[in-house]
Design a protein around this motif. Structure first.
Motif, PDB file in Angstrom:
ATOM      1  N   ASN A 115      34.173  67.596  44.414  1.00 55.51           N
ATOM      2  CA  ASN A 115      34.759  66.524  43.603  1.00 55.51           C
ATOM      3  C   ASN A 115      33.728  65.609  42.944  1.00 55.51           C
ATOM      4  OD1 ASN A 115      37.273  67.504  44.129  1.00 55.51           O
ATOM      5  ND2 ASN A 115      37.931  65.848  45.462  1.00 55.51           N
ATOM      6  N   SER A 164      42.217  62.301  33.086  1.00 59.87           N
ATOM      7  CA  SER A 164      43.432  63.038  33.461  1.00 59.87           C
ATOM      8  C   SER A 164      43.130  64.487  33.829  1.00 59.87           C
ATOM      9  CB  SER A 164      44.441  62.987  32.309  1.00 59.87           C
ATOM     10  OG  SER A 164      44.882  61.663  32.087  1.00 59.87           O
ATOM     11  N   TYR A 212      41.762  64.534  37.419  1.00 57.23           N
ATOM     12  CA  TYR A 212      42.790  64.284  38.425  1.00 57.23           C
ATOM     13  C   TYR A 212      43.753  65.460  38.537  1.00 57.23           C
ATOM     14  CZ  TYR A 212      41.208  59.430  38.513  1.00 57.23           C
ATOM     15  OH  TYR A 212      40.457  58.293  38.649  1.00 57.23           O
TER      16      TYR A 212
END
Length: 354
Positions: free
Chosen positions: A261, A153, A156
């Motif tokens: 990323n 989480s 993201y």
């Protein structure tokens, strides 16, 4: 009109270069993500060893000699010290050898720092202990919340903030020219970005916290982190656009998405990534943001100053470059923002001097 002329008219040299650039970004995206994530393998994971007497050094040597060098063990004085260093994010786990001389040891991990790494440590130590005919039980000192499956989480959340940052800057460029015509307009863009970053940071923190119950931790701290991430990514995107025009959007994608990323330690924390991605991850906004978000959520905000400094450098550098380039740019350069907003010449009317 002949076909060749139609093609030249439909696809300008500038458009052709942009298409080539997009194809290059596409291939780099594939190479970066697959290269970083296709074969995760723990290497030199900071790891503590607590054992009585000479058994500590002996156990550390045995773990240091495991095939593939998965661990970087160091001897610690006590289980309390091991727990403290895990909580301060100095090490990722520790083996506590039974002080009573038995064969039942304890493995300390922290899944809040990355579930994949905690699972890997459990597998590595379980196998090593089994070869010594010892047993081990795992204790998670910083477990992920029930709503944070696989501990993803935080990653993201930061990815969403990063996307917001470069999209905000890109929209400002598309709507009014990629290079601000003067310092005043640059200040306006940076101000709009800052206000949007504050709103986006708060929105992200509220969504993952009270609404979805995905991340624990201080909402205000997550809000501040989110605002900094959004502004840092947006500011560097504005700077790249001020320097290179619309190409700057692609460069921002290269830095934040393609390089940032996969190296952020989201799906697989840094010690499980290949050397290149492990080296660059902490210095890019997604990696710094992900580390900081996990620290806020699961480690009481420990070890957060470094990532915040990285994000601040990106933010300040982006803002300064944007302002400087807008100050040295000649009015009307590249035909962007060469006249005040709203003062355009109709295409079908001649211009007259007054």
């Amino acid at each position: 009109m002949k076909l060749a002329e139609e093609i030249r008219s439909a696809v300008t040299p500038r458009a052709a270069l942009l298409v080539v650039g997009v194809l290059a970004l596409q291939l780099l995206f594939i190479a970066s993500y697959v290269g970083a994530l296709h074969h995760p393998k723990p290497t030199d994971v900071p790891f503590g060893v607590v054992a009585p007497g000479q058994a500590a050094e002996r156990t550390a040597r045995q773990l240091a000699g495991l095939p593939g060098d998965p661990l970087d063990p160091r001897v610690l004085g006590s289980e309390a010290e091991a727990r403290r260093q895990i909580g301060d994010r100095e090490i990722d786990g520790a083996l506590v050898v039974d002080p009573r001389g038995g064969t039942a040891d304890t493995l300390l991990v922290a899944s809040g720092g990355g579930t994949a790494l905690a699972n890997a440590l459990e597998q590595i130590i379980g196998q090593a202990e089994g070869e010594q005919r010892r047993t081990v039980r795992t204790v998670d000192t910083a477990p992920t919340s029930r709503g944070d499956f696989n501990g993803l989480s935080a990653f993201y959340l930061v990815v969403g903030w990063c996307v917001g940052g470069y999209l905000l800057a890109s929209i400002l460029a598309i709507s009014a020219g990629s290079r601000p015509a003067n310092p005043q307009r640059a200040v306006i863009r940076l101000s709009v970005l800052a206000l949007s970053a504050i709103v986006g940071g708060l929105g992200g923190a509220v969504i993952v916290g009270p609404i979805l119950d995905a991340l624990p931790g201080n909402i205000a701290a997550l809000w501040g982190l989110g605002a900094l991430v959004v502004f840092a990514v947006g500011a560097i995107t504005l700077a790249l656009q001020a320097a290179t025009g619309i190409v700057g959007i692609g460069l921002a994608v290269l830095i934040v998405v393609i390089a940032g990323n996969p190296s952020a330690g989201g799906a697989f924390p840094g010690p499980m990534l290949p050397d290149f991605w492990r080296a660059i991850g902490p210095w890019l906004p997604p990696g710094a943001g992900t580390w900081a978000a996990r620290s806020i959520a699961y480690f009481r905000g420990n070890a957060i100053s470094g990532p915040l400094q990285v994000l601040s450098v990106w933010a300040v550098a982006g803002a300064v470059v944007t302002l400087v380039l807008s100050a040295v740019r000649r009015p009307g350069e590249d035909g962007e923002e060469s006249h005040p907003a709203g003062e355009t010449w109709p295409e079908d009317e001649p211009r007259t001097e007054t």
